[in-house]
Every structure is written in structure tokens, then in C-alpha cells.
Design a protein around this motif. Structure first.
Motif, mmCIF file in Angstrom:
data_model
loop_
_atom_site.group_PDB
_atom_site.id
_atom_site.type_symbol
_atom_site.label_atom_id
_atom_site.label_comp_id
_atom_site.label_asym_id
_atom_site.label_seq_id
_atom_site.Cartn_x
_atom_site.Cartn_y
_atom_site.Cartn_z
ATOM 1 N N VAL A 409 0.835 -1.205 0.000
ATOM 2 C CA VAL A 409 0.000 0.000 0.000
ATOM 3 C C VAL A 409 0.869 1.255 0.000
ATOM 4 O O VAL A 409 0.396 2.349 0.305
ATOM 5 N N GLY A 410 2.142 1.102 -0.355
ATOM 6 C CA GLY A 410 3.058 2.245 -0.363
ATOM 7 C C GLY A 410 2.947 3.074 -1.635
ATOM 8 O O GLY A 410 2.015 2.921 -2.435
ATOM 9 N N ALA A 411 3.930 3.947 -1.812
ATOM 10 C CA ALA A 411 3.955 4.823 -2.989
ATOM 11 C C ALA A 411 4.090 4.008 -4.256
ATOM 12 O O ALA A 411 4.824 2.999 -4.303
ATOM 13 N N LYS A 412 3.391 4.426 -5.288
ATOM 14 C CA LYS A 412 3.416 3.676 -6.537
ATOM 15 C C LYS A 412 4.774 3.851 -7.220
ATOM 16 O O LYS A 412 5.229 4.982 -7.426
#
Length: 419
Positions: A409-412
Motif C-alpha cells: 500500500v506504499g507509494a506507486k
């Protein structure tokens, strides 16, 4: 071909060797026989041949089922539930291999219950003893710890020291792991320093453990409570520490390392250390003579009242019920028992929570001249047998099956390099 019909086997009706069956299942050769002992595979010896053979279709069916239950991956992809034949918790009761656990603890010793969990066979009169060499290594390691080391610290160090002294620890066959278990548990107890100087170990494991927890001479009734507590606590399905043990065993860590993983989780205040909080609560109630102000202080501080409620039982914890019944037969336990009942009755005015095993352990430890950490020690020693049972079961499964995938669910990505 209809969807529900299995695909034809490329092996036809031929039989597989142990090595071929293991390769098809993705396990070690010795694990194939674990499937046989659990009734999941049948074996047959060929006259004049060496070793056992296995029906190819049967092996393929088992391999497909294992793959399906692991989400279609081989060797990774974790399972949300774990099939086990060890413990069932159902309707405020729990069972070891289908037998009521409280009845087992009432009629059999801790060592006998451990054997039942491990093998499915009862060995009346069995006792666990450790060789002096194993005990000496563990004691030296434990004695090197600072005085303020916790019981779980001592047990974890003892397990690691015993492992380092065992060149056969990497043998994960059932017989080898059982041999390790029967030595490791008494080694853990013997590595703990006795309360009284000059103590000589003798008698049951409960009697030897008592000497590490209390300076009082135990009577038969007190030893019975301690031994029953050990038997009741030996396993409780997939508690957090047990899950850690199974993850370690899934990676084929040896039994000492698997137990060490369990001890690491057990030290959390929401698991094995919870009885110590209940012990201190009871002492406060005994000192003040009333549970009301003590519970008020707990709630004012934003803490839950320890020793009450269990997520798996709607009513009273059956382990607590069994221990309370035995403690009622010990006169010196009466004040602590009354304090525990006061705690339950006081909190029941607003929240109908029942006593759990931590409160019962606290009555035992507070009334026996034991420190607040004694319950944690009892819990850890008892649960070691259950951890071994789960490790044995996990060694019979596909390796690395408990490897869930993270939900990122982190930065793309891709992101720029940080400066």
C-alpha cells in the motif's frame, strides 16, 4: 471430460519409490511417512524390494489437494487457516486429539499428556529427564545472564545453548524430534536456578519446576495443582506463539529454534506475561482488602483488568475452572481465591467477563510464595510440549507453505531516488 473428473495420471497404475513420491509432493523423503502415519497415504513393500512404494494416483491426488489448499502455488502463498489434529476449541471446551483436555489433565501427568499430543499414544508413568551434559551447558549459559533477566530470557538462552551442544539438531525425522523434546523440556527446567541453595532435583517435572518457583516445601495437593496447570496449558490451538513455531518449522528450522521462536512471542504482555499482571492485581486486592479501588485504578489508567475474559470462550475459561476447583482444596489458597472472586464480581457489575486461566495461575502463584513472573515460567514450560507437537505436524507439510504475500500500500513505483 466433465470438470469434476480428475485428469488422467501420467504415471498410470505404477507405484512410486519414496524418493519419487517426495519429489512429486515437494517434501523431504521422511515426510512421506508422516503422511502415511496420518492416514493420508498408503504404503506397500514389494517382496524382494527395498523400502516402501506408493500408489502414483494417490500421491498425485494428495499433491493436487496440497496445491489447491495453498492457493495454487508451490512452496509459497500462505494459508489463512492451518489443518491440525492437535487441539480443537469448541463451545467453552477444548480437546487434545479429540479427548477432553480438562479430563486428561485431571487423570494424567504433564509428561503423559505431552506424549499423547506428540504421538497419539498414552505412555503411563513416563517422566522426562535430561542428561547432565545438556543441563550443564544450559546452566552455564543461563548463569551468565544478569540477575534481572526474565524467565523467558533464561529459557530462550537455555534452548539456544542446548541446541548448540546437539550436533544432531538438524535431523527432523519424527524419532529425532521426539528425542529432542524429551530432553529439551527437562533441560529448560533444570537450567533455571533453584530458589533454595543446595536443592537436589528429584521427582516429577512439576516437582523440579516447583523448586525454581517457590522456596516453600510443596505438599501433594500443591504439586497436583502445578502439574495440572502444566497439562492444561500444554496447547491451545494456534495462539500467537504457536503460529510463530509453525512458521519456523515450515522453513525447516530445527526443534530448538522453533521453540525459541515461540518463546520470543510468548514474552509479550498480551500472551505469556499476562498472568504476571493478574498476580500483581491480586496482591493489590489482598493488600487493600477490596477489589473496588484496585479495579478503579486499573480503569483510570486506561488498562484492561487482567485475568478476565477470553476471545475463544463465551463463558468461563475451562482451564480456570479446573484450576480453581483444585485450589479450593488448599487452605492457604483461600485468601487469593476470595480476592479473585471479588475481582470477577466487581467487574461483573458493568461487564460480564469471566475468569480466565491467567487469574487462576495468579491464585496459584500468589498463594504459593512465588514471584509475579512464575506464571510466565509455568506457561512457557507447559507450552513447549505443544510447540513441539505443532512443529512435528508442520514438518509433515510442504516446506515454506506459510509464506503469505504482502499487500503493498506504499507509494506507486517508480519513485525518484531520494536525495
Amino acid at each position: 471430460m466433465r470438470d469434476h473428473e480428475p485428469a488422467p495420471s501420467p504415471h498410470g497404475d505404477r507405484r512410486l519409490s519414496t524418493k519419487e513420491a517426495a519429489e512429486l509432493l515437494g517434501v523431504k523423503p521422511e515426510t512421506v511417512y508422516a503422511y502415511v502415519s496420518r492416514g493420508q497415504l498408503s504404503s506397500r513393500r514389494v517382496p524382494g524390494g527395498r523400502g516402501s512404494t506408493f500408489d502414483a494416483k494417490e500421491v498425485e491426488t494428495l499433491a493436487r489437494r496440497n496445491k489447491r489448499e495453498s492457493g495454487g502455488s508451490s512452496g509459497s502463498g500462505g494459508e489463512l487457516s492451518v489443518r491440525t489434529r492437535i487441539t480443537l476449541i469448541d463451545e467453552d471446551r477444548y480437546y487434545f486429539r479429540g479427548v477432553d483436555a480438562t479430563e486428561l489433565a485431571a487423570r494424567h501427568s504433564y509428561e503423559e499428556i505431552a506424549e499423547w499430543l506428540w504421538t497419539g499414544r498414552m505412555r503411563p508413568g513416563t517422566t522426562f529427564t535430561a542428561p547432565e551434559a545438556s543441563v550443564a551447558v544450559a546452566r552455564r549459559a543461563v548463569d551468565a545472564l544478569p540477575e534481572h533477566a526474565s524467565p523467558t530470557d533464561r529459557l530462550r538462552v537455555a534452548a539456544i545453548a542446548a541446541a548448540a551442544a546437539d550436533p544432531l539438531r538438524f535431523d527432523l525425522s519424527e524419532d529425532a524430534v521426539l528425542g529432542t523434546a524429551r530432553v529439551l523440556i527437562p533441560t529448560l527446567v533444570a537450567a533455571l536456578p533453584p530458589v533454595r541453595s543446595g536443592h537436589r532435583d528429584e521427582g516429577s517435572l512439576a516437582q523440579r519446576l516447583w523448586a525454581r518457583l517457590s522456596g516453600r516445601t510443596p505438599d501433594e495437593a500443591s504439586l497436583r495443582v502445578l502439574d495440572t496447570a502444566l497439562g492444561l496449558l500444554v496447547d491451545h490451538d494456534l495462539a500467537a506463539s504457536t503460529l510463530a513455531v509453525r512458521v519456523a518449522a515450515s522453513a525447516r528450522a530445527h526443534a530448538y529454534a522453533a521453540v525459541s521462536a515461540g518463546l520470543g512471542v510468548l514474552e509479550g504482555p498480551l500472551h505469556g506475561a499476562a498472568s504476571g499482571l493478574a498476580h500483581r492485581l491480586l496482591n493489590d486486592v489482598l493488600e487493600q482488602g477490596d477489589a473496588g479501588p484496585v479495579i478503579a485504578d486499573e480503569l483510570r489508567a486506561g488498562r484492561r483488568v487482567p485475568g478476565l475474559g477470553h476471545r475463544l470462550y463465551r463463558g468461563e475459561d475451562p482451564r480456570a475452572r479446573a484450576l480453581f476447583a483444585l485450589l479450593e482444596e488448599i487452605p492457604r489458597a483461600e485468601p487469593a481465591l476470595l480476592a479473585a472472586r471479588d475481582v470477577v464480581a466487581t467487574t461483573a457489575r458493568h461487564t460480564p467477563l469471566h475468569a480466565n486461566v491467567d487469574l487462576a495461575l495468579a491464585v496459584l502463584t500468589a498463594s504459593s510464595g512465588m514471584p509475579a513472573t512464575a506464571g510466565e515460567t509455568i506457561f512457557a514450560v507447559a507450552r513447549t510440549a505443544g510447540w513441539i507437537a505443532h512443529a512435528l505436524e508442520e514438518y509433515g507439510e510442504r516446506p515454506l507453505r506459510m509464506r503469505p504475500s504482502g499487500l503493498y500500500v506504499g507509494a506507486k513505483p517508480p519513485q525518484p531516488l531520494p536525495e
